[in-house]
Design a protein around this motif. Sequence first.
Motif, PDB file in Angstrom:
ATOM      1  N   LEU A 316      -7.834 -24.339 -14.613  1.00  0.00           N
ATOM      2  CA  LEU A 316      -9.160 -24.435 -14.565  1.00  0.00           C
ATOM      3  C   LEU A 316      -9.862 -25.715 -13.495  1.00  0.00           C
ATOM      4  N   LEU A 317      -8.757 -26.092 -12.845  1.00  0.00           N
ATOM      5  CA  LEU A 317      -9.329 -27.035 -11.798  1.00  0.00           C
ATOM      6  C   LEU A 317     -10.072 -26.597 -10.590  1.00  0.00           C
ATOM      7  N   PRO A 318      -9.914 -25.233 -10.332  1.00  0.00           N
ATOM      8  CA  PRO A 318     -11.042 -24.733  -9.145  1.00  0.00           C
ATOM      9  C   PRO A 318     -12.344 -24.698  -9.842  1.00  0.00           C
ATOM     10  N   ALA A 319     -12.532 -24.305 -11.032  1.00  0.00           N
ATOM     11  CA  ALA A 319     -13.704 -24.193 -11.979  1.00  0.00           C
ATOM     12  C   ALA A 319     -14.303 -25.406 -12.082  1.00  0.00           C
ATOM     13  N   ALA A 320     -13.403 -26.527 -12.517  1.00  0.00           N
ATOM     14  CA  ALA A 320     -14.015 -27.886 -12.559  1.00  0.00           C
ATOM     15  C   ALA A 320     -14.590 -28.457 -11.282  1.00  0.00           C
ATOM     16  N   LEU A 321     -14.130 -28.136 -10.123  1.00  0.00           N
ATOM     17  CA  LEU A 321     -14.512 -28.699  -8.981  1.00  0.00           C
ATOM     18  C   LEU A 321     -15.882 -28.023  -8.626  1.00  0.00           C
ATOM     19  N   VAL A 322     -15.791 -26.754  -8.900  1.00  0.00           N
ATOM     20  CA  VAL A 322     -17.142 -25.780  -8.616  1.00  0.00           C
ATOM     21  C   VAL A 322     -18.330 -26.422  -9.625  1.00  0.00           C
ATOM     22  N   ALA A 323     -17.925 -26.692 -10.922  1.00  0.00           N
ATOM     23  CA  ALA A 323     -18.846 -27.286 -11.882  1.00  0.00           C
ATOM     24  C   ALA A 323     -19.414 -28.597 -11.317  1.00  0.00           C
ATOM     25  N   LEU A 324     -18.499 -29.517 -10.681  1.00  0.00           N
ATOM     26  CA  LEU A 324     -18.820 -31.017 -10.409  1.00  0.00           C
ATOM     27  C   LEU A 324     -19.954 -30.474  -9.234  1.00  0.00           C
ATOM     28  N   VAL A 325     -19.540 -29.833  -8.236  1.00  0.00           N
ATOM     29  CA  VAL A 325     -20.518 -29.448  -7.023  1.00  0.00           C
ATOM     30  C   VAL A 325     -21.937 -29.176  -7.552  1.00  0.00           C
ATOM     31  N   ALA A 326     -21.774 -28.098  -8.644  1.00  0.00           N
ATOM     32  CA  ALA A 326     -23.161 -27.355  -9.235  1.00  0.00           C
ATOM     33  C   ALA A 326     -23.975 -28.708  -9.940  1.00  0.00           C
ATOM     34  N   LEU A 327     -23.253 -29.332 -10.857  1.00  0.00           N
ATOM     35  CA  LEU A 327     -23.901 -30.377 -11.531  1.00  0.00           C
ATOM     36  C   LEU A 327     -24.630 -31.526 -10.599  1.00  0.00           C
ATOM     37  N   ALA A 328     -23.718 -32.007  -9.618  1.00  0.00           N
ATOM     38  CA  ALA A 328     -24.285 -32.691  -8.684  1.00  0.00           C
ATOM     39  C   ALA A 328     -25.607 -32.333  -7.839  1.00  0.00           C
ATOM     40  N   ARG A 391     -28.910 -21.210 -17.259  1.00  0.00           N
ATOM     41  CA  ARG A 391     -29.848 -20.878 -16.011  1.00  0.00           C
ATOM     42  C   ARG A 391     -29.539 -19.652 -15.403  1.00  0.00           C
ATOM     43  N   ARG A 392     -28.865 -18.437 -16.195  1.00  0.00           N
ATOM     44  CA  ARG A 392     -28.369 -17.446 -15.477  1.00  0.00           C
ATOM     45  C   ARG A 392     -29.429 -16.371 -15.209  1.00  0.00           C
ATOM     46  N   THR A 393     -30.729 -16.768 -15.622  1.00  0.00           N
ATOM     47  CA  THR A 393     -31.949 -15.902 -15.178  1.00  0.00           C
ATOM     48  C   THR A 393     -32.141 -16.041 -13.582  1.00  0.00           C
ATOM     49  N   GLU A 394     -31.695 -17.177 -13.138  1.00  0.00           N
ATOM     50  CA  GLU A 394     -32.056 -17.498 -11.734  1.00  0.00           C
ATOM     51  C   GLU A 394     -30.818 -17.070 -10.791  1.00  0.00           C
ATOM     52  N   LEU A 395     -30.815 -16.475  -9.696  1.00  0.00           N
ATOM     53  CA  LEU A 395     -29.977 -15.994  -8.931  1.00  0.00           C
ATOM     54  C   LEU A 395     -28.812 -16.706  -8.690  1.00  0.00           C
ATOM     55  N   VAL A 396     -29.024 -17.863  -8.168  1.00  0.00           N
ATOM     56  CA  VAL A 396     -28.097 -18.905  -7.583  1.00  0.00           C
ATOM     57  C   VAL A 396     -27.128 -19.379  -8.797  1.00  0.00           C
ATOM     58  N   PRO A 397     -27.647 -19.901  -9.888  1.00  0.00           N
ATOM     59  CA  PRO A 397     -26.871 -20.082 -10.717  1.00  0.00           C
ATOM     60  C   PRO A 397     -26.084 -19.080 -11.414  1.00  0.00           C
ATOM     61  N   GLY A 403     -19.072 -16.134  -9.480  1.00  0.00           N
ATOM     62  CA  GLY A 403     -18.026 -16.145  -8.647  1.00  0.00           C
ATOM     63  C   GLY A 403     -16.953 -17.099  -9.120  1.00  0.00           C
ATOM     64  N   THR A 404     -17.083 -18.295  -9.962  1.00  0.00           N
ATOM     65  CA  THR A 404     -16.364 -19.273 -10.428  1.00  0.00           C
ATOM     66  C   THR A 404     -15.541 -18.330 -11.710  1.00  0.00           C
ATOM     67  N   VAL A 405     -16.000 -17.395 -12.519  1.00  0.00           N
ATOM     68  CA  VAL A 405     -15.185 -16.810 -13.316  1.00  0.00           C
ATOM     69  C   VAL A 405     -14.198 -15.938 -12.512  1.00  0.00           C
ATOM     70  N   VAL A 406     -14.612 -15.051 -11.503  1.00  0.00           N
ATOM     71  CA  VAL A 406     -13.937 -14.378 -10.792  1.00  0.00           C
ATOM     72  C   VAL A 406     -12.628 -15.203  -9.911  1.00  0.00           C
ATOM     73  N   GLY A 438     -17.969 -10.914 -14.093  1.00  0.00           N
ATOM     74  CA  GLY A 438     -18.607 -11.514 -12.992  1.00  0.00           C
ATOM     75  C   GLY A 438     -19.537 -10.254 -12.667  1.00  0.00           C
ATOM     76  N   VAL A 439     -19.141  -9.039 -12.612  1.00  0.00           N
ATOM     77  CA  VAL A 439     -19.904  -7.737 -12.563  1.00  0.00           C
ATOM     78  C   VAL A 439     -21.265  -7.915 -13.530  1.00  0.00           C
ATOM     79  N   LEU A 440     -20.782  -8.003 -14.891  1.00  0.00           N
ATOM     80  CA  LEU A 440     -22.211  -8.278 -15.934  1.00  0.00           C
ATOM     81  C   LEU A 440     -22.860  -9.457 -15.620  1.00  0.00           C
ATOM     82  N   LEU A 441     -22.371 -10.335 -15.143  1.00  0.00           N
ATOM     83  CA  LEU A 441     -23.346 -11.605 -14.817  1.00  0.00           C
ATOM     84  C   LEU A 441     -24.526 -11.279 -13.595  1.00  0.00           C
ATOM     85  N   LEU A 442     -23.824 -10.411 -12.828  1.00  0.00           N
ATOM     86  CA  LEU A 442     -24.512 -10.330 -11.626  1.00  0.00           C
ATOM     87  C   LEU A 442     -25.653  -9.131 -11.662  1.00  0.00           C
ATOM     88  N   VAL A 443     -25.201  -8.137 -12.705  1.00  0.00           N
ATOM     89  CA  VAL A 443     -26.115  -7.066 -12.639  1.00  0.00           C
ATOM     90  C   VAL A 443     -26.963  -6.880 -14.032  1.00  0.00           C
TER      91      VAL A 443
END
Length: 622
Positions: A316-328, A391-397, A403-406, A438-443
Amino acid sequence: MSTAVQERAVHERDAVEVRRGWWTREHALLIALLAATAVAYCWNLTVNGYANEYYSMAVQAGAQDWKAWFFGALDAANGITVDKTPASLWLMGLSARVFGFSSFSMLLPQALLGVASVGVLYAAVRRWFGSSAALIAGAVLATTPVAALMFRFNNPDALLVFLMVAAAWAVTRAIDAKKALRWLVLAGLLIGFAFLAKMLQAFLVLPALALAYGVAGSARLRTRLLHLLAAAGAVVVGAGWWVLIAELWPASARPYIGGSTSNSILELALGYNGLGRLNGEEVGSVGGGGQGGGMWGTPGLGRLFSSEMQTQASWLLPAALVALVALAALSWRLARTDRMRAFAIIWGGWLLVTGLTFSLMQGIIHSYYTAALAPAIAALVGVGVVVLWRRRTELVPRAVLAGTVVLTGLWNWRLLAETPTFVPWLRWVVVFAAVAAGVLLLVGPELPNPGDGARYLAVITATLIGVASLAAPAASAAATIGSAHTGSIVSAGPATGGGPGGGAGTSFLGGGGTAGVSEELVSLLQNSDSRWAAAAQTANGAAPLQLASGEPVLAIGGFNGTDAFPSLEQFQEWVADGEIGFYIPATGHGGGRNSKIETWVTENFTPQTVGGTTVYDLAGHS
């Protein structure tokens, strides 16, 4: 409403659950998490036997003699210490004194440290982000393969990880508290004590903890700086009390400091276990660590994602790095004292500093060191997933989470391919779950709760995210728990270690460990009335003899035979005084060997065979 105000409002909504206090379901889920962790870590705990016999030897000695316990001596006669500070041995030694020395009594404190680490991480995350994020973080830590290995093993990493997590929790409390000084002092003492577990590695989290309080503390800047100075003093006290005693204690009245070149704990901390690990100039490099990192990848940014390192903690290291960027990104517009920013600094700083150090260091490094990354990865993933989900009602989050899950599913699919003993279909389940989530989150519907249909869809999506993220590391952790790992060089997964010493020193009796010590030889050693029942080259040669017989055995040259202890003259004096019963030469090659002592013994004493082992009777010819 400004973007900053909106972000602040969302962040406060995320923390509402914390302010509600404990409630029945949260309490039950935490108990379930801790109970499951305890069962997993204590299940079939003795499968690892004596695990790393080097440390087992010292635990056994500490259970027999208090001075050996205090200094971390390898034998109860206080010849030479392990090449680390001894704090982790203290807990195991006390357990062995209470319950009697055995594999279970030695490893039980390690397993309990794992449960405690999950609990403290839960408390640290929950304080600012609620129980959902805390439960995810705790589950990620518990199922990290290298954590499942080290919390069932007798290396110092279990205590190190617990103390660092506890220090991060204390800094979290300090940032919240009006009277922050006591919490910062506690954090400093914990890091200082962590130094006594594994020396300078404990200090890798200090920059993140200090920066987080310096930035987000509620006091004035001058007061914050004074608090940090006090915390630095606490670090010195937490580590320095034992170091001072060890340095001031007359060298002739204590064991030789293993791993050092000058019988000094300070030299050991700064040399072999300090700068030598970074620049590759260690004394007595062992285990393929040396220049370039040996079998654990060439130094560089890709080390944690390649070779044997990748299957330890990087699931889960890639996911942690993405989470860090998102939180920052979410917190940069918020107030200085905002908790999201402080959280990103604590756990993101921990991850980046420790990860970069492991990636770039030129000296000895083993794959199990990555256990120190597990809490930071777990915390970032737990909070990142919850913050983006809310925040999943917002497009970017929503897109970032999808993308992180995929990405996580594809990375775990690749890592599972590196461990072919797993059921082959698991990797396909993981990647399917990741793509589907990922698909369910997007649609999916924009509103989180517009009706029962959307609610069920949210449950399905969350379940798929959990499968995509945790199934693979949990399977690796289960394989780790279910198979034996022994030796000084071990790695998580279904494969076992390299036997006593992990292939790192001179192998005794072909590397058979205690199983290679005959009953006749055990009886011979137990009937010796000398200070040391026997002497053997390296701790790898001495450990099976001592563990099998329960009698002190002198480890010539320490861990891998390169320590300047004892000198030939000292050895000859002990033999003349009848303090060493037998000399037992090791078989095989590798590691260091005091050829002067071995030559002197073979030239002056007559060999005999006991239970298939060559033995020189030293006391009978004193």
